[in-house]
Design an enzyme around this catalytic site. Structure first.
Site, PDB file in Angstrom:
ATOM      1  CE  LYS A   3      -6.245   0.158   1.826  1.00 27.50           C
ATOM      2  NZ  LYS A   3      -6.967  -0.531   2.955  1.00 27.50           N
ATOM      3  CD  GLU A  27      -2.839   1.290   2.340  1.00 26.81           C
ATOM      4  OE1 GLU A  27      -2.825   0.330   3.112  1.00 26.81           O
ATOM      5  OE2 GLU A  27      -3.610   2.215   2.792  1.00 26.81           O
TER       6      GLU A  27
END
Lengths: 362, 353
Positions: free
Chosen positions: A228, A186
């Protein structure tokens, strides 16, 4: 991935594919006891382990929720808690519901000296041992968030900050796969700032390109990993207006320029966007993506959960039934966005500068 | 960002060359190299023969059905047919994009085990402008890497990636779509897995450099090697080559690149076609057009049909159409072998041209 067995690679890929199921997304419930506690207290509900357990149970077991969810990210505390419905440990409960359970290992942000407050995320020490534990407790994937901020005047994110963060993300991914967890990486570039959309695109490509190269160099098995990312947006205080379509196209442009085809999907974070804005943008991306092969979906926490907490104000206690109903309504929006079927209401998804900024720019 | 004036043209040229069902005829052999080809058919390496041979290629009736672009050597760009028509005019009329080889060959990297860098940056911007004026719309630059015990070295990978990025940047600034060619030679006795690792590393380093130098990826093409065992390594099936190659590309080549046109690297005509077919038939999604940019694998039998004789031109052109058609089918995963293509290996050790 050359050091992994064929069986391990197949399993990682299988789980990654499940998480990237078209039309479904991730419910991110991984706030630590302190963070989730603050949200409870903010609406007048006392923080307790039982309340945290009951609240997460609602997020997992709300009737109809599992239809829109491919996976759930848990705090380590939640991995060890049980459903009151049948006493099953939450990881097993989630698997029963067809939702892949994952974990956010404990991480602590650290300001890199000399970088104007820019940070790296600390958590590699003993990560392998901790992840082995989580895997034994039923987690099938992990998530690690590396936040970055754009400040053009300060030259941030600098090359050093980008390299340090992306190399750590790559090492985390390598360690996860070695103990059998699918790593979600992420890189989260904040909405903060007044930079325009073109700048956001350039920085996002730079950061993500560094990440994928680092992952390849570390020997990460790309097919068994997931992304992400933040949605690519102009800075919150950007004085220029952008349409929903322009924003969606910018997101697709970034992906086309660097996101490996081998990775199955991107589950976008909400990062301070309202549910409506995030859903509008995700939906538009899906409408415009053509035959780009990745699954584009959601991994939302605040966008889904903050309105649920608001329902508790004035009651002094969790309003689980009302929260469950609203949560399902929100998941239906999220699911529609993941299928490219959410219709933006009004200006949802567009970037409209605050009136004072627009006037100043005019 | 590339020069704004050329942005749209770069994108449309790249897309035109990456047309489904079409590929590139690499006819850019330097004077020395075409001489080696002519040696094989006892033809004298003089300008008139080079002109006549390239005329044969360029005037092939219907070539544009299967060929979207042709790469030329500088001399050829300025040559004409026997009756005085410039080659570039014929190609423009056929709608075949004109490409030009712009690198000036490889030189040794000091204190490495035979590794090289590619030279050709000097005056490259001016040369590109000249070639653009003459009708060229894309360019080619070949970087070469070797597989060995400790090869390729980090130095060779970084230097060649940087060389490609600089060349690409200069091309785009001057209106030419750069074909990016980081060739990993098939010399050696390694298995296919080693080639997977090396090709992955090389292509990843290449795109990192292209990003760094702000190339417009949508206005580039990639010309990589297929992923195979070494020339003297353990043999594998065409399907394994197809899967291994597509796997590496899916990990490393951004979706924004419109087309991938493989080099044949000394594979026989038949293998080059069958392997391309296997890559296109492999059951994994891909966003780029996947096709060929073949030199030896398109011309080997053509040269043998021509033998330098005017009376053989028509027959030789038929052979070219046949190979081009076969590779066109392979680029769509539809090739079925008729057993007549040449299986003769075209491998030359440590190939440079």
């Amino acid at each position: 991935g050359a050091h992994l067995s064929a069986a391990r690679k197949a399993e990682l890929e299988r789980v990654a594919s499940l998480i990237a199921t078209p039309g479904k997304g991730i419910t991110a419930c991984d706030e630590g006891p302190g963070t989730i506690g603050a949200r409870l207290e903010n609406v007048g509900v006392a923080n307790s382990e039982e309340r945290r357990r009951a609240y997460r149970q609602m997020l997992f077991e709300a009737p109809g929720a599992a239809e829109h969810l491919s996976a759930a990210i848990l705090d380590p505390e939640t991995l060890l808690q049980r459903s009151s419905t049948d006493g099953a440990l939450f990881p097993h409960k989630l698997q029963q519901l067809g939702v892949v359970p994952g974990v956010k290992p404990h991480l602590k942000v650290y300001a890199l000296p000399g970088q104007g407050g820019a940070t790296v995320m600390q958590g590699l020490d003993s990560l392998a041992a901790r992840c082995e534990e989580y895997a034994a407790q039923g987690a099938q994937f992990a998530k690690w968030r590396s936040p970055l901020e754009i400040d053009v005047a300060q030259g941030q994110p600098s090359d050093l900050v980008i390299r340090a963060n992306m190399h750590d993300l790559a090492r985390y991914a390598l360690i996860c796969q070695d103990v059998g967890l699918v790593p979600i990486v992420e890189p989260d570039i904040s909405l903060k700032g007044c930079h325009d959309l073109e700048t956001a695109v350039a920085v996002n490509v730079k950061v993500q390109a560094e990440l994928y190269k680092s992952m390849l160099d570390h020997g990460v098995y790309m097919e068994g990993s997931l992304l992400k990312p933040n949605i690519v947006n102009p800075g919150r205080d950007c004085a220029e207006a952008y349409s929903l379509r322009e924003i969606a196209e910018a997101n697709l442009a970034v992906l086309r320029r660097c996101f490996p085809i081998a990775m199955k999907g991107a589950n976008f974070l909400s990062g301070g966007q309202s549910l409506g804005d995030a859903a509008a943008r995700l939906s538009e991306m899906n409408k415009l993506k053509g035959d780009s092969p990745w699954n584009l979906s959601f991994s939302w926490s605040a966008a889904l959960q903050m309105p649920l907490f608001d329902l508790c104000r004035g009651h002094g206690e969790l309003q689980l039934e009302a929260m469950s109903e609203l949560y399902l309504a929100e998941l239906e929006i999220a699911g529609a966005a993941a299928r490219g079927e959410y219709e933006a209401q009004g200006d949802e998804g567009a970037h409209l500068p605050a009136p004072s900024l627009a006037a100043a720019a005019a | 960002m590339a020069a704004t004036d050329f942005r749209q043209e770069l994108i449309s040229t790249a897309n035109a060359v990456a047309s489904p069902g079409k590929g590139i005829l690499a006819a850019d052999e330097s004077t020395g190299t075409i001489g080696k080809r002519f040696d094989g058919i006892n033809v004298e390496n003089i300008e008139e023969n080079r002109r006549a041979y390239r005329e044969l290629l360029v005037t092939t009736e219907g070539l544009e059905k299967y060929i979207s672009g042709i790469i030329l050597f500088e001399e050829t760009l300025y040559q004409k047919t026997a009756d005085g028509t410039p080659f570039v005019d014929i190609l423009k009329k056929k709608g075949i994009a004109i490409g030009i080889k712009v690198d000036l060959g490889v030189r040794p990297l000091r204190a490495t085990d035979g590794e090289t860098y590619t030279q050709g940056w000097d005056n490259l911007a001016d040369r590109c402008k000249k070639y653009y004026e003459q009708g060229a719309r894309f360019a080619k630059w070949r970087a070469v890497l070797k597989i060995g015990e400790a090869l390729p070295s980090e130095l060779a990978i970084e230097e060649n990636a940087r060389g490609l990025a600089m060349y690409g940047m200069i091309c785009q600034e001057n209106g030419l779509v750069p074909i990016i060619e980081p060739e990993v030679l098939s010399d050696g006795s390694h298995g296919i897995e080693k080639c997977v690792q090396v090709t992955q590393k090389v292509i990843a380093a290449t795109y990192k450099a292209l990003h760094r130098y702000n190339l417009l990826l949508e206005g580039t093409l990639l010309k990589p090697n297929m992923v195979t065992p070494g020339q003297s390594g353990p043999k594998v099936t065409h399907e394994e080559i197809g899967m291994a190659t597509l796997t590496v590309l899916r990990r490393t080549v951004p979706g924004a690149v419109p087309g991938i046109t493989f080099l044949s690297g000394g594979q026989s005509e038949e293998d080059a076609t069958r392997n391309l077919n296997a890559i296109n038939a492999a059951p994994m999604a891909r966003p780029w057009n996947v096709s060929f940019s073949y030199g030896r694998a398109l011309q080997h039998s053509v040269l043998r049909a021509w033998l330098g004789k005017k009376e053989n031109v028509a027959a030789a052109q038929e052979v070219l159409m046949k190979r081009a058609k076969a590779n066109s089918e392979a680029s769509q995963g539809k090739y079925v072998s008729d057993g007549k293509a040449s299986g003769e290996s075209l491998f030359v050790s440590n190939y440079s041209y």
